[in-house]
Enzyme design. Sequence first.
Site, PDB file in Angstrom:
ATOM      1  N   LYS A 188       0.600  -1.124   0.481  1.00 25.80           N
ATOM      2  CA  LYS A 188      -0.054  -0.396   0.218  1.00 25.80           C
ATOM      3  C   LYS A 188       0.648   1.393  -0.438  1.00 25.80           C
ATOM      4  O   LYS A 188       1.787   1.035   1.082  1.00 25.80           O
ATOM      5  CB  LYS A 188      -0.608   0.214   1.379  1.00 25.80           C
ATOM      6  N   GLY A 241       7.087   5.007   7.250  1.00 31.66           N
ATOM      7  CA  GLY A 241       6.210   6.293   7.887  1.00 31.66           C
ATOM      8  C   GLY A 241       6.181   6.917   9.508  1.00 31.66           C
ATOM      9  O   GLY A 241       7.605   6.984   9.693  1.00 31.66           O
ATOM     10  N   SER A 242       5.912   7.705   9.596  1.00 30.69           N
ATOM     11  CA  SER A 242       5.853   8.243  11.557  1.00 30.69           C
ATOM     12  C   SER A 242       6.169   7.274  12.259  1.00 30.69           C
ATOM     13  O   SER A 242       5.829   6.215  12.585  1.00 30.69           O
ATOM     14  CB  SER A 242       4.308   9.216  11.234  1.00 30.69           C
ATOM     15  N   THR A 243       6.780   7.903  13.459  1.00 31.68           N
ATOM     16  CA  THR A 243       6.809   7.122  14.525  1.00 31.68           C
ATOM     17  C   THR A 243       5.233   6.729  14.834  1.00 31.68           C
ATOM     18  O   THR A 243       4.947   5.577  15.913  1.00 31.68           O
ATOM     19  CB  THR A 243       7.692   8.074  15.405  1.00 31.68           C
ATOM     20  N   GLU A 263      10.843   1.987   9.965  1.00 28.43           N
ATOM     21  CA  GLU A 263      11.855   2.774   9.930  1.00 28.43           C
ATOM     22  C   GLU A 263      10.893   3.881   9.584  1.00 28.43           C
ATOM     23  O   GLU A 263       9.621   4.905   8.916  1.00 28.43           O
ATOM     24  CB  GLU A 263      12.067   2.756   8.366  1.00 28.43           C
ATOM     25  N   CYS A 297      13.461  12.097   5.161  1.00 26.11           N
ATOM     26  CA  CYS A 297      13.522  11.753   6.961  1.00 26.11           C
ATOM     27  C   CYS A 297      14.283  11.554   7.960  1.00 26.11           C
ATOM     28  O   CYS A 297      15.429  12.175   8.502  1.00 26.11           O
ATOM     29  CB  CYS A 297      12.699  10.239   7.225  1.00 26.11           C
ATOM     30  N   GLU A 398       9.335  16.069  15.176  1.00 27.85           N
ATOM     31  CA  GLU A 398       9.356  16.183  14.140  1.00 27.85           C
ATOM     32  C   GLU A 398       8.634  17.452  13.437  1.00 27.85           C
ATOM     33  O   GLU A 398       6.893  17.135  13.571  1.00 27.85           O
ATOM     34  CB  GLU A 398       9.332  14.804  13.691  1.00 27.85           C
TER      35      GLU A 398
HETATM   36  P1  NAD Z   1       2.538   8.238   8.084  1.00 28.66           P
HETATM   37  O1  NAD Z   1       2.964   6.998   9.427  1.00 28.66           O
HETATM   38  O2  NAD Z   1       0.802   9.158   7.900  1.00 28.66           O
HETATM   39  O3  NAD Z   1       2.357   6.837   6.568  1.00 28.66           O
HETATM   40  C1  NAD Z   1       3.448   6.143   6.280  1.00 28.66           C
HETATM   41  C2  NAD Z   1       1.807   4.984   5.373  1.00 28.66           C
HETATM   42  O4  NAD Z   1       1.300   3.746   6.406  1.00 28.66           O
HETATM   43  C3  NAD Z   1       0.896   5.678   4.512  1.00 28.66           C
HETATM   44  O5  NAD Z   1       1.230   4.800   3.526  1.00 28.66           O
HETATM   45  C4  NAD Z   1      -0.326   5.637   5.543  1.00 28.66           C
HETATM   46  O6  NAD Z   1      -1.702   5.448   4.891  1.00 28.66           O
HETATM   47  C5  NAD Z   1       0.160   4.460   6.415  1.00 28.66           C
HETATM   48  N1  NAD Z   1      -0.668   4.631   7.941  1.00 28.66           N
HETATM   49  C6  NAD Z   1      -0.907   5.205   8.391  1.00 28.66           C
HETATM   50  N2  NAD Z   1      -1.481   4.710   9.207  1.00 28.66           N
HETATM   51  C7  NAD Z   1      -1.790   3.410   9.235  1.00 28.66           C
HETATM   52  C8  NAD Z   1      -2.049   2.228  10.284  1.00 28.66           C
HETATM   53  N3  NAD Z   1      -2.400   2.131  11.587  1.00 28.66           N
HETATM   54  N4  NAD Z   1      -1.414   1.151   9.894  1.00 28.66           N
HETATM   55  C9  NAD Z   1      -1.890   1.059   8.719  1.00 28.66           C
HETATM   56  N5  NAD Z   1      -1.050   2.190   7.798  1.00 28.66           N
HETATM   57  C10 NAD Z   1      -0.872   2.784   8.446  1.00 28.66           C
HETATM   58  O7  NAD Z   1       3.268   8.539   7.848  1.00 28.66           O
HETATM   59  P2  NAD Z   1       4.024  10.127   6.043  1.00 28.66           P
HETATM   60  O8  NAD Z   1       3.101  10.967   6.317  1.00 28.66           O
HETATM   61  O9  NAD Z   1       2.867   9.217   5.368  1.00 28.66           O
HETATM   62  O10 NAD Z   1       5.265  10.224   6.259  1.00 28.66           O
HETATM   63  C11 NAD Z   1       5.855  10.676   6.425  1.00 28.66           C
HETATM   64  C12 NAD Z   1       6.829  10.165   7.670  1.00 28.66           C
HETATM   65  O11 NAD Z   1       7.638   8.857   7.778  1.00 28.66           O
HETATM   66  C13 NAD Z   1       7.810  11.443   9.196  1.00 28.66           C
HETATM   67  O12 NAD Z   1       7.819  10.520   9.290  1.00 28.66           O
HETATM   68  C14 NAD Z   1       9.221  10.634   8.212  1.00 28.66           C
HETATM   69  O13 NAD Z   1      10.426  11.109   9.374  1.00 28.66           O
HETATM   70  C15 NAD Z   1       9.085   9.148   8.147  1.00 28.66           C
HETATM   71  N6  NAD Z   1       9.734   8.571   7.335  1.00 28.66           N
HETATM   72  C16 NAD Z   1      10.505   7.451   7.475  1.00 28.66           C
HETATM   73  C17 NAD Z   1      11.567   7.279   6.771  1.00 28.66           C
HETATM   74  C18 NAD Z   1      12.944   6.411   7.094  1.00 28.66           C
HETATM   75  O14 NAD Z   1      13.368   6.018   6.500  1.00 28.66           O
HETATM   76  N7  NAD Z   1      12.756   6.145   8.430  1.00 28.66           N
HETATM   77  C19 NAD Z   1      11.842   7.418   5.007  1.00 28.66           C
HETATM   78  C20 NAD Z   1      10.642   8.445   5.526  1.00 28.66           C
HETATM   79  C21 NAD Z   1       9.956   9.211   5.629  1.00 28.66           C
END
Ligand code: NAD
Length: 494
Positions: A188, A241-243, A263, A297, A398
């Site tokens: 996804k 994604g996000s923490t 990550e 990130c 962040e």
């Molecule tokens: P997000 O956590 O909102 O979403 C990331 C993905 O997870 C999306 O596809 C979203 O639909 C899905 N998602 C959200 N909640 C979920 C849940 N409860 N269950 C399953 N899937 C869920 O993050 P974002 O706003 O898309 O991206 C930005 C964040 O990603 C920032 O915190 C950034 O630091 C982080 N990031 C980390 C890395 C890394 O390699 N460490 C790389 C890029 C981005």
Amino acid sequence: NLLSFRTFILMQFTIPFHIENYIAGKFIGPLSGKFIDNVNPATGEIYGQIPDSNEKDVELAVTFAQKAFTEWAATAAETRFKILNKIACLIDENIEALALAETNDNGKPLWLSKKVDIYRAAANFRFFATGLMHFASESHAMENKAVNYTLRQPVGIVGCISPWNLPLYLFTWKIAPALAAGNCVIAKPSEVTPVTTFLLGKICKEAGLPDGVLNIVHGTGPICGEAIVKHPQIKAISFTGSTRAGERIASIAAPMFKKLSLELGGKNPNIIFADCNWDKMMRTTVQSSFSNQGQICLCGSRILIEASVYEKFKTEFADKAKQLTIGDPLENNKQGAIVSKNHFEKILNCIETAKKEGGTIILGGNAIKPAGRCSNGYFIKPTIIENLGPGSKTNTEEIFGPVVTLQPFTTIEEALQLANATEYGLAATVWTQDISKANLMAAKIEAGIVWVNCWLLRDLRTPFGGIKNSGVGREGGWEALKFFTEAKNVCIEF
Ligand code: NAD
């Protein structure tokens, strides 16, 4: 012939208003019939709709993945290599169309989509296509008694969930090793940036990836993403994604004993010593602060500067950042749009918080409205803030936008204390010509990745990931292929 091949590729790249899920090699709408708007952040216009998939769509995808698994897992490495390498070639051939789609979805400058995002998506496939041909497992001999060998078998059906900041780049960084290792994948992308993954489905079909091996479902995190995480037949979850979302995913997946790779976010220090190569540091620091509108990130959002050069740095850095052109991502601007209205508002709120905390805005701090077709887009000026302590919200949470803070330090110990003063531990950059200082800092900084005198220099063979609240597990190289396989020890007594 060449002409008909090109026509075929162009036909494949028509982007419909309603994009669809890619399940069992077919493009199908969501079973509920519900869609979500997709907005171009540079113009603020709704320019398409994406499936609002739920657990029923995920169930359908899992059914077909199960059917495809036995054959894919047993497919010869050379055949898997050929298919994955063909996907890489087709991404390369279609770089213009893919880059345009990425820019319209994400708001990043077109040149950046081409140079970084799409280039790297192809590189990810090429890397793991060749990697799988060389992946081997260990053997442990017990003298005159027995031999152990490790079988590395695919996990089965795995879930890959990726964010919006580097859409196709991070999506392929997960699915390429998962497929290379012989798994079937339910993937996804972010609901904010879905289009390039939809196009990737077309490429996979064209490259001959068997139906059901890769299934792409679109939808929101809480509904579609969680359905993937909760599905009992999906045995491993690779998430970027996000923490906050990572914590939620871990709370669901851990009690089900799923393999997890997380990550997550970062609040990375960029540490500048007075003895650094000044020009290279300055040039790179402008990039590490504001590339992709600060939405990487790995961006260095906390700049720590040796006090003796603090004022010099501040003046020069602000001057350079002021010169970054902001506007239409289809034109030759350095800075494009913030990814969405929600995120745009979040960043502006963070800037307000910084002001309330007593921060001084040296540069930017506000949104801008470019003239022309982007007048309703979401643009924020590169923003530099000073006078905030390490414990402030601005320096610990962040922001993930074009916002950096400056903090002075006087000793190595103080630099380390400031560098390690957050709950995050993804990456750090150190600027010094003193090799001992660099080694000492690298050893003591709490981060998964330390760059010395460079930033974002990536070798795909190296382990990639964070410590503390920045994640669990490592991606890249053999680490990824190990994550997507189960190790089984076989012990044979002589
Ligand atoms: P997000 O956590 O909102 O979403 C990331 C993905 O997870 C999306 O596809 C979203 O639909 C899905 N998602 C959200 N909640 C979920 C849940 N409860 N269950 C399953 N899937 C869920 O993050 P974002 O706003 O898309 O991206 C930005 C964040 O990603 C920032 O915190 C950034 O630091 C982080 N990031 C980390 C890395 C890394 O390699 N460490 C790389 C890029 C981005």
